[in-house]
Design an enzyme around this catalytic site. Structure first.
Site, short mmCIF file in Angstrom:
data_model
loop_
_atom_site.label_atom_id
_atom_site.label_comp_id
_atom_site.label_asym_id
_atom_site.label_seq_id
_atom_site.Cartn_x
_atom_site.Cartn_y
_atom_site.Cartn_z
CG HIS A 22 67.08 20.45 15.81
ND1 HIS A 22 67.63 19.07 15.91
CD2 HIS A 22 66.04 20.46 16.65
CE1 HIS A 22 67.16 18.75 16.90
NE2 HIS A 22 66.03 19.28 17.58
CD1 TRP A 76 62.51 15.22 17.82
CD2 TRP A 76 62.27 15.45 15.74
NE1 TRP A 76 63.47 16.11 17.28
CE2 TRP A 76 63.52 16.17 16.11
CE3 TRP A 76 61.95 15.48 13.98
CZ2 TRP A 76 64.29 17.05 15.13
CZ3 TRP A 76 62.70 16.19 13.25
CH2 TRP A 76 63.90 17.20 13.85
CD1 TRP A 77 61.81 13.13 21.34
CD2 TRP A 77 61.10 11.83 22.55
NE1 TRP A 77 61.45 13.76 22.22
CE2 TRP A 77 60.87 13.08 23.12
CE3 TRP A 77 60.32 10.58 23.38
CZ2 TRP A 77 60.08 13.25 24.13
CZ3 TRP A 77 59.86 10.94 24.43
CH2 TRP A 77 59.75 12.21 24.68
#
Length: 104
Positions: A22, A76-77
């Site tokens: 992140h 992204w997942w």
């Protein structure tokens, strides 16, 4: 403005990797979230349970968990699937939390 809160689940031992990914979030993903109306997004961790608690503020009703058809969000997942608990399609296991109080 609408606030959305939900919880997800971190896999044990993955706090630092989750934080690292992140910290290096893809700029195009941030742009996409903003385009969809998400303008404020925080994620907190309950270390005792490895539960992630997320809060998003949106201009409209769409939060990241509803963006199931967005290719960038899905990518992204897929990228995060090894550090969080996911569904069969790599969407995060996510539970929306109802708002019970808001202080203005």
């Amino acid at each position: 403005m609408k606030s959305k809160a939900f919880k997800m689940y971190l896999k044990p031992g993955m706090e630092e990797e989750y934080r690292r990914r992140h910290a290096e979030i893809w700029p195009e993903l941030v742009h996409q979230l903003r385009e969809e109306g998400v303008y404020d997004y925080s994620i907190f961790l309950d270390r005792a349970t490895d539960t992630l608690f997320a809060v998003q503020k949106t201009r409209g009703g769409t939060g990241s968990q509803e963006m199931t058809d967005n290719a960038l969000v899905r990518r992204w997942w897929d990228y995060m699937a090894d550090v969080i608990v996911v569904e069969a399609d790599n969407a995060p296991v996510s539970e929306e939390l109802p708002e019970l109080f808001y202080m203005e």
